[in-house]
Design a protein around this motif. Structure first.
Motif, PDB file in Angstrom:
ATOM      1  N   PRO A  31       0.945  -1.232   0.016  1.00  0.00           N
ATOM      2  CA  PRO A  31       0.059  -0.098   0.018  1.00  0.00           C
ATOM      3  C   PRO A  31       0.947   1.241   0.224  1.00  0.00           C
ATOM      4  O   PRO A  31       1.860   1.353   0.495  1.00  0.00           O
ATOM      5  CB  PRO A  31      -0.672  -0.177   1.339  1.00  0.00           C
ATOM      6  N   VAL A  32       0.323   2.225  -0.665  1.00  0.00           N
ATOM      7  CA  VAL A  32       1.050   3.462  -0.509  1.00  0.00           C
ATOM      8  C   VAL A  32       0.840   4.279   0.647  1.00  0.00           C
ATOM      9  O   VAL A  32      -0.049   4.401   1.308  1.00  0.00           O
ATOM     10  CB  VAL A  32       0.393   4.507  -1.809  1.00  0.00           C
ATOM     11  N   ALA A  33       2.264   4.538   1.130  1.00  0.00           N
ATOM     12  CA  ALA A  33       2.465   5.391   2.472  1.00  0.00           C
ATOM     13  C   ALA A  33       1.721   6.691   2.458  1.00  0.00           C
ATOM     14  O   ALA A  33       2.157   7.219   1.425  1.00  0.00           O
ATOM     15  CB  ALA A  33       3.606   5.359   2.794  1.00  0.00           C
ATOM     16  N   ARG A  34       0.597   6.944   3.228  1.00  0.00           N
ATOM     17  CA  ARG A  34       0.112   8.292   3.148  1.00  0.00           C
ATOM     18  C   ARG A  34       1.074   9.234   3.958  1.00  0.00           C
ATOM     19  O   ARG A  34       1.490   8.800   4.885  1.00  0.00           O
ATOM     20  CB  ARG A  34      -1.270   8.090   3.879  1.00  0.00           C
ATOM     21  N   PRO A  35       1.170  10.332   3.473  1.00  0.00           N
ATOM     22  CA  PRO A  35       2.083  11.276   3.953  1.00  0.00           C
ATOM     23  C   PRO A  35       1.478  11.991   5.166  1.00  0.00           C
ATOM     24  O   PRO A  35       0.363  11.859   5.401  1.00  0.00           O
ATOM     25  CB  PRO A  35       2.084  12.692   2.889  1.00  0.00           C
TER      26      PRO A  35
ATOM     27  N   GLY B  43       6.045  18.352   1.421  1.00  0.00           N
ATOM     28  CA  GLY B  43       5.296  17.196   0.700  1.00  0.00           C
ATOM     29  C   GLY B  43       4.325  16.690   1.916  1.00  0.00           C
ATOM     30  O   GLY B  43       3.710  15.543   1.543  1.00  0.00           O
ATOM     31  N   GLU B  44       4.127  17.235   2.999  1.00  0.00           N
ATOM     32  CA  GLU B  44       3.186  16.533   3.940  1.00  0.00           C
ATOM     33  C   GLU B  44       1.880  16.708   3.223  1.00  0.00           C
ATOM     34  O   GLU B  44       1.229  17.519   2.419  1.00  0.00           O
ATOM     35  CB  GLU B  44       3.287  17.395   5.300  1.00  0.00           C
ATOM     36  N   GLY B  45       0.862  16.115   4.185  1.00  0.00           N
ATOM     37  CA  GLY B  45      -0.571  15.945   3.730  1.00  0.00           C
ATOM     38  C   GLY B  45      -1.188  17.038   4.407  1.00  0.00           C
ATOM     39  O   GLY B  45      -0.623  17.697   5.581  1.00  0.00           O
ATOM     40  N   GLY B  46      -2.538  17.416   4.142  1.00  0.00           N
ATOM     41  CA  GLY B  46      -3.425  18.352   4.794  1.00  0.00           C
ATOM     42  C   GLY B  46      -3.598  19.621   4.197  1.00  0.00           C
ATOM     43  O   GLY B  46      -3.978  20.698   4.811  1.00  0.00           O
ATOM     44  N   ASP B  47      -3.474  19.894   3.014  1.00  0.00           N
ATOM     45  CA  ASP B  47      -3.445  21.062   2.065  1.00  0.00           C
ATOM     46  C   ASP B  47      -5.085  21.268   2.274  1.00  0.00           C
ATOM     47  O   ASP B  47      -5.303  22.640   2.325  1.00  0.00           O
ATOM     48  CB  ASP B  47      -3.200  20.623   0.604  1.00  0.00           C
ATOM     49  N   GLY B  48      -5.761  20.229   2.010  1.00  0.00           N
ATOM     50  CA  GLY B  48      -7.421  20.636   2.341  1.00  0.00           C
ATOM     51  C   GLY B  48      -7.799  21.508   3.633  1.00  0.00           C
ATOM     52  O   GLY B  48      -8.688  22.237   3.596  1.00  0.00           O
ATOM     53  N   LEU B  49      -7.180  20.760   4.669  1.00  0.00           N
ATOM     54  CA  LEU B  49      -7.640  21.443   5.813  1.00  0.00           C
ATOM     55  C   LEU B  49      -6.858  22.716   6.017  1.00  0.00           C
ATOM     56  O   LEU B  49      -7.668  23.516   6.779  1.00  0.00           O
ATOM     57  CB  LEU B  49      -6.777  20.620   7.170  1.00  0.00           C
ATOM     58  N   ALA B  50      -5.650  23.020   5.608  1.00  0.00           N
ATOM     59  CA  ALA B  50      -5.283  24.240   5.450  1.00  0.00           C
ATOM     60  C   ALA B  50      -6.004  25.473   4.669  1.00  0.00           C
ATOM     61  O   ALA B  50      -6.319  26.536   5.079  1.00  0.00           O
ATOM     62  CB  ALA B  50      -3.694  24.480   5.112  1.00  0.00           C
ATOM     63  N   LEU B  51      -6.620  24.771   3.513  1.00  0.00           N
ATOM     64  CA  LEU B  51      -7.335  25.665   2.745  1.00  0.00           C
ATOM     65  C   LEU B  51      -8.591  25.691   3.366  1.00  0.00           C
ATOM     66  O   LEU B  51      -9.283  27.242   3.500  1.00  0.00           O
ATOM     67  CB  LEU B  51      -7.609  24.881   1.464  1.00  0.00           C
ATOM     68  N   THR B  52      -9.290  24.985   4.016  1.00  0.00           N
ATOM     69  CA  THR B  52     -10.561  25.027   4.879  1.00  0.00           C
ATOM     70  C   THR B  52     -10.386  25.980   5.818  1.00  0.00           C
ATOM     71  O   THR B  52     -11.090  27.073   6.054  1.00  0.00           O
ATOM     72  CB  THR B  52     -10.901  23.651   5.600  1.00  0.00           C
ATOM     73  N   GLY B  53      -9.450  26.220   6.624  1.00  0.00           N
ATOM     74  CA  GLY B  53      -9.114  27.239   7.682  1.00  0.00           C
ATOM     75  C   GLY B  53      -8.738  28.403   6.876  1.00  0.00           C
ATOM     76  O   GLY B  53      -9.398  29.566   7.539  1.00  0.00           O
TER      77      GLY B  53
END
Length: 185
Positions: A103-107, A149-159
Motif C-alpha cells: 500500500p502507498v504510504a500516506r504522507p 510534501g506533507e498532507g493536509g492541504d485541504g485542511l489548511a485551505l478550509t482554515g
C-alpha cells in the motif's frame, strides 16, 4: 482379449469402492474443502478436458465427485494426474513481494493545517476571534506542505477560507456599525 497393464480403476475412483483414498501430500489432506477449493479443482478438470486428456464421461464423473468432495485430499485425487493438479502450493514464507503490491504510504498530516481548520471552524462560536489565527496558520501550513510534501492541504485551505470569511464578515459589521453611528449622530 489381452489384459491391460493398467488397473481397471483410477486413483480418483477409490479402487472401485467409491471411497477416495487418502492423499499423501503436505497440505493437510484431511482439511475440509471450501467452495473455492472445489471450483479450483473443477477449473483444472475443465482445462484437462479441453486439452483432450480425458473423455467426456470421465470428465463428468470427476466434476460430480469434485462438487461432492468433503476434503482437500479428495480433490487432490481428482486432479493428481493432470498437469495443473493436485492443489495450489503454499507460498514460501520468505517470498519477496514486489513493491507495487504494497500500500502507498500516506504522507503525514501537517499539524498547522489541522490547527488552521480547527480555528476556522471555531470562528462562529467565538464570534470571529479565531479568524485571524486561522488565516495565519493556513498560510504557514500551505507553505510548509509545498516545501515538505506533507498532507493536509485541504485542511489548511478550509482554515484559510473560513478565517477570511470570518474576518471579512466582522470587518463588514464594523464598517456598517461605524456608518450607522456616524449617520445617526
Amino acid at each position: 482379449m489381452s489384459q491391460s497393464p493398467y488397473p481397471s480403476w483410477q486413483p480418483w475412483e477409490g479402487q472401485g469402492r467409491g471411497v477416495p483414498q487418502p492423499w499423501g501430500g503436505q497440505l493437510a489432506p484431511s482439511m475440509l474443502a471450501a467452495h473455492a477449493d472445489r471450483e479450483r479443482a473443477v477449473d483444472v478438470l475443465r482445462a484437462g478436458y479441453a486439452e483432450g486428456r480425458m473423455e467426456h464421461g470421465e470428465f463428468e464423473k470427476r466434476v460430480a465427485r469434485a462438487y461432492a468432495a468433503r476434503t482437500v485430499g479428495e480433490l487432490a485425487l481428482l486432479v493428481a494426474d493432470l498437469p495443473q493438479g493436485p492443489v495450489p502450493r503454499p507460498v514460501p514464507v520468505q517470498a519477496a513481494v514486489p513493491g507495487t503490491f504494497f500500500p502507498v504510504a500516506r504522507p503525514r498530516t501537517n499539524g498547522k493545517a489541522v490547527s488552521a481548520a480547527v480555528c476556522g471552524l471555531l470562528c462562529v462560536p467565538t464570534f470571529g476571534l479565531t479568524g485571524i489565527p486561522a488565516v495565519v496558520l493556513g498560510h504557514m501550513a500551505r507553505s510548509e506542505i509545498r516545501r515538505s510534501g506533507e498532507g493536509g492541504d485541504g485542511l489548511a485551505l478550509t482554515g484559510l477560507v473560513l478565517g477570511w470569511l470570518s474576518t471579512a464578515g466582522w470587518a463588514l459589521v464594523m464598517v456598517l456599525v461605524t456608518a450607522v453611528t456616524l449617520a445617526v449622530g
